[in-house]
Design an enzyme around this catalytic site. Structure first.
Site, PDB file in Angstrom:
ATOM      1  N   ASP A  11       0.827  -1.191   0.000  1.00  0.00           N
ATOM      2  CA  ASP A  11       0.000   0.000   0.000  1.00  0.00           C
ATOM      3  C   ASP A  11       0.874   1.259   0.000  1.00  0.00           C
ATOM      4  OD1 ASP A  11      -2.298   1.494   0.056  1.00  0.00           O
ATOM      5  OD2 ASP A  11      -3.062   0.664   1.939  1.00  0.00           O
ATOM      6  N   GLU A  21       2.807   6.965  -2.387  1.00  0.00           N
ATOM      7  CA  GLU A  21       2.571   8.195  -3.142  1.00  0.00           C
ATOM      8  C   GLU A  21       3.041   9.440  -2.385  1.00  0.00           C
ATOM      9  OE1 GLU A  21      -0.839   5.243  -3.417  1.00  0.00           O
ATOM     10  OE2 GLU A  21      -0.112   6.551  -1.810  1.00  0.00           O
ATOM     11  N   ASP A  24      -8.933   3.699  -2.849  1.00  0.00           N
ATOM     12  CA  ASP A  24     -10.027   3.950  -1.906  1.00  0.00           C
ATOM     13  C   ASP A  24     -11.228   4.590  -2.598  1.00  0.00           C
ATOM     14  OD1 ASP A  24      -8.189   3.022  -0.131  1.00  0.00           O
ATOM     15  OD2 ASP A  24      -7.761   4.953   0.795  1.00  0.00           O
TER      16      ASP A  24
END
Length: 764
Positions: free
Chosen positions: A415, A418, A481
């Site tokens: 995950d 970024e 998400d």
């Protein structure tokens, strides 16, 4: 970034340098070098106090031409740099004449006019693909911001632009402003987790900007008839990639930037997670797993999300002893149920993690210019980043993951990646702006290479969120998400289509949506979409995603579509093998598969799953859906209904169905099992033959679970006779079903013994 004030003027504070005309041309091996004066040269005095623009053209492989434009060439050239392949067999042709200078590679050529006006154009197949004309190429000084370089490539009438990474807005990018800058922005904004400086058009070519930093695109939005791309630099390189079809372009683009690895067959089964902030322990997990088995819902992978570790300690890669006192025993018990195990990770080290002090002492954490460790409190208190430009830091990080693999973990959800700052100093001296997007590449590569080393090249799989160009080499990626709504379901699909048009072979999303709790209608419609994607995961944020907590009908819907996917595995896994070998994605935008059908140019609510299965997810509770069928007679895989295209169809489907149609002229191999994704696909295989034209011949490969070929069938039609010839032995009976006469998974059709090598069917 916009530099103009309307079509005629420039913004205040913008000072341009344009190539005015070709002043001189030279050849250096396979490189064409063009020197362009920035103003008309009438006498010697005009050569003074005037910039010159250097444009170099080269070819790393046939049908691919690189353009490198430079103002001042004395820069440091700091990394990182995309790792691009070179085809040693390419031999570009350079021709220099009075009228034009040309470099030709395969069927593509770039041409520089040598007249009084600057013009560079790209040609293939006897036509012009695109061009950069007067005042398109430019170096621009912007007051207070610095030097920028841009080019503008022409858009033809009706030309559409796709790609630029996983973008959740309109699928067709015309009219959009796009910054290639990874951000944790969800799926409902212009930001994206996966930014790729590559676009594809329906005119037979693609363009890849070879810069990992912030590339700013104006897609028909500054000059409506051009695509502009710009960076803050003195040099810009881009590649024009000729098809002629979109699939050809993707094959060549991924040959240049990297082909996707082949995920293991088990990863194509159903994944179930703990969800994110829900409360769970081993008893909860076991109740979910056993509940799935009791309801005959085949489960392949169980994933532990963030709170398998203690709060504030992410990431220390240690199980929370309060909820998982016996992790090794728990994993062993779960694996005894036939499950693979995935756990959540990210590249951030919170201050309370035991690894923070260790990483800081060893110099493994990203630093500020003053030498201190870079930290902030967003996401995790006092968190730092692992500096993957340091090989020792990457090895250190991988060693922590290896300990988990030694416990029994099979894969990682990698995950984040970024939120990467630019006010920092990297171990290898990389430029912080160029590293912002590229960081995820180093992160996912570190994790993927560990999995390959420990489990073997055919058994490595990630569930990754962030990426940039080349990230397709480390599958799988999921959409991030999203909300638990039909609108977010549709925007997720648009993101997946854009990512597929950017060279990514496999893609997934959170079935039911991540944020919020889906209502029963949304959940059941999303199940069909999720199981008709390359990878399928039930995941949420604050609520569980086991179907019986939604309603009992959700259990039935999940069972039916999981069964369908597992039956389709001979076809799906062959599509995955093909993606690995060629770069053609498993999930394909309609325009990529049918570029010559104008009806497909803007479609973003349906797709092709592999080359031969059309899927149109339902985005309404009542089941009403509009979808488009290209030319031919299409067969519904679940009902056997046949519909003739080309035309739009408006129909209503209950939650147990979805528009899922077989392409006319296809032969789709389906399997004999619906309890797991990894089984001997050739044993008991059924060949579903759909509307084969007279004189047609179709070769159908059936893979093994390791990706090798288990069997090959050649199907031909001569008049009213259909023949199917087997070219490799199979260990069980096999079947042929013609023209959708039976529903997939419910009928044997013409059943043949294992030793039979050829079947003949007389068509009515």
């Amino acid at each position: 970034m916009k530099f103009s004030d309307g079509y005629w003027g420039l913004r205040d504070g913008v000072s341009p340098i344009y190539p005015n005309h070709v002043e001189e041309v030279e050849q250096a091996g396979g490189t064409l070098r063009v020197f362009a004066a920035s103003r008309a040269i009438r006498h010697r005095g005009d050569t003074l106090n005037a910039p010159i623009v250097t444009v170099e053209c080269h070819s790393p492989m046939p049908d691919v031409i690189g353009v490198r434009m430079t103002h001042h060439a004395g820069g440091l050239g700091l990394g990182p740099h995309f790792e691009l392949a070179q085809d040693g067999t390419v031999d570009p042709v350079v021709e220099i004449a009075d009228a034009a200078a040309v470099l030709r590679s395969g069927g593509l050529e770039v041409r520089f006019d040598r007249g009084a006006t600057w013009r560079m154009s790209f040609h293939a197949d006897g036509r012009e693909l695109t061009s950069s004309g007067s005042k398109s190429m430019a170096f621009l000084d912007v007051d207070g911001e610095g030097r920028f370089v841009r080019d503008q490539l022409a858009l033809g009438v009706g030309e559409q632009v796709y790609g630029l990474g996983e973008r959740f807005g309109a699928f067709v990018k015309n009219g959009q402003e796009v910054d290639i800058w990874n951000a944790d922005g969800g799926t409902s904004s212009e930001q994206a987790y996966k930014n790729v400086p590559f676009y594809l058009t329906n005119r037979g070519y693609g363009v890849f900007v070879n810069d990992p930093g912030r590339v700013s695109y104006e897609v028909g939005s500054e000059v409506v008839s051009r695509v502009q791309f710009s960076i803050q630099a003195e040099t810009l390189e881009y590649f024009v990639i000729y098809g002629p079809t979109p699939l050809d372009v993707l094959r060549k683009y991924t040959a240049l930037t990297g082909r996707p690895a082949l995920p293991p067959a088990w990863s194509f089964g159903l994944w179930l997670t703990t969800s994110f902030t829900t409360s769970y322990d081993e008893q909860t997990v076991t109740s979910f797993v056993d509940g799935m088995a009791e309801r005959h819902l085949p489960l392949s992978v169980f994933h532990f999300d963030s709170f398998w570790m203690r709060e504030f300690h992410w990431c220390d890669f240690e199980w929370d002893p309060r909820t998982f006192p016996d992790p090794e025993g728990m994993l062993s018990r779960l694996k005894a149920k036939g499950l693979k195990i995935c756990v959540w990770i990210n590249p951030y080290i919170a201050q309370r993690s035991r690894l923070f002090a260790e990483g800081s002492d060893k110099g493994y954490l990203l630093k500020r210019p003053d030498g201190s460790v870079w930290q902030w409190d967003r996401w995790q208190a006092g968190m730092a980043l692992v500096d993957f430009t340091n090989p020792d830091a990457a090895a250190w990080y991988a060693s922590k993951l290896k300990a988990l693999m030694d416990m029994g973990v099979d894969g990682f959800k990698s995950d984040f990646g970024e939120r990467v700052p630019t006010d920092v100093v990297w171990h290898d001296g990389s430029d912080p702006v160029r590293m912002h997007n590229y960081y995820t590449h180093l992160y996912n590569r570190t994790v993927f290479e560990l999995l390959e080393k420990e489990r073997g090249a055919g058994d490595a799989v990630l569930f990754a969120r962030s990426a940039t160009a080349g990230g397709q080499q480390f599958p799988v990626h999921w959409g991030g998400d999203c909300e638990s709504t039909f609108e977010s379901m549709a925007e997720s699909l648009r993101g997946g289509l854009s990512l597929a048009a950017s060279g990514f072979g496999y893609w997934s999303h959170d079935i039911g949506g991540f944020e919020g709790t889906p209502d029963p209608d949304t959940f059941k419609r999303w199940i069909a979409f999720g199981l008709l994607s390359s990878h399928s995961r039930l995941h949420g944020s604050e609520s569980y995603r086991v179907p019986w907590l939604v309603d009992e009908e959700s259990v039935d819907v999940l069972r039916e579509f999981t069964s369908l996917k597992l039956r389709l595995m001979p076809y799906l896994y062959q599509a995955a093998v093909h993606a690995h070998n060629t770069g053609e994605p498993v999930m394909r935008p309609m325009v990529v598969q049918f570029p010559d059908d104008p009806g497909c140019a803007t479609l973003d609510r349906q797709y092709m799953l592999g080359p031969d299965v059309l899927v149109a997810p339902v985005f309404s509770p009542e089941g009403l859906v509009d979808f488009y069928l290209p030319e031919g007679r299409w067969s519904h895989l679940l009902s056997g209904e046949m519909l003739e295209g080309p035309r739009w169809v408006r129909a209503t489907y209950d939650v147990h169905s979805v528009p899922v149609f077989a392409r006319p002229g296809s032969v789709i191999a389906t399997g004999s099992r619906d309890d797991r994704p990894d089984y001997p696909y050739a044993d008991g295989v059924t060949l579903n033959v759909f509307q084969l034209a007279d004189g047609a011949e179709v070769t159908t490969a059936v893979p093994s679970v390791d990706g090798s070929r288990a069997a090959t069938f050649v199907t031909t039609r001569e008049g009213d006779v259909l023949r199917v010839r087997r070219t490799a032995a199979v260990a069980a009976p096999w079947s042929v079903v013609v023209n959708g006469a039976a529903r997939i998974g419910e009928a044997e059709g013409l059943r043949l013994a294992a030793g039979v090598e050829e079947a003949e069917v007389r068509l009515r």
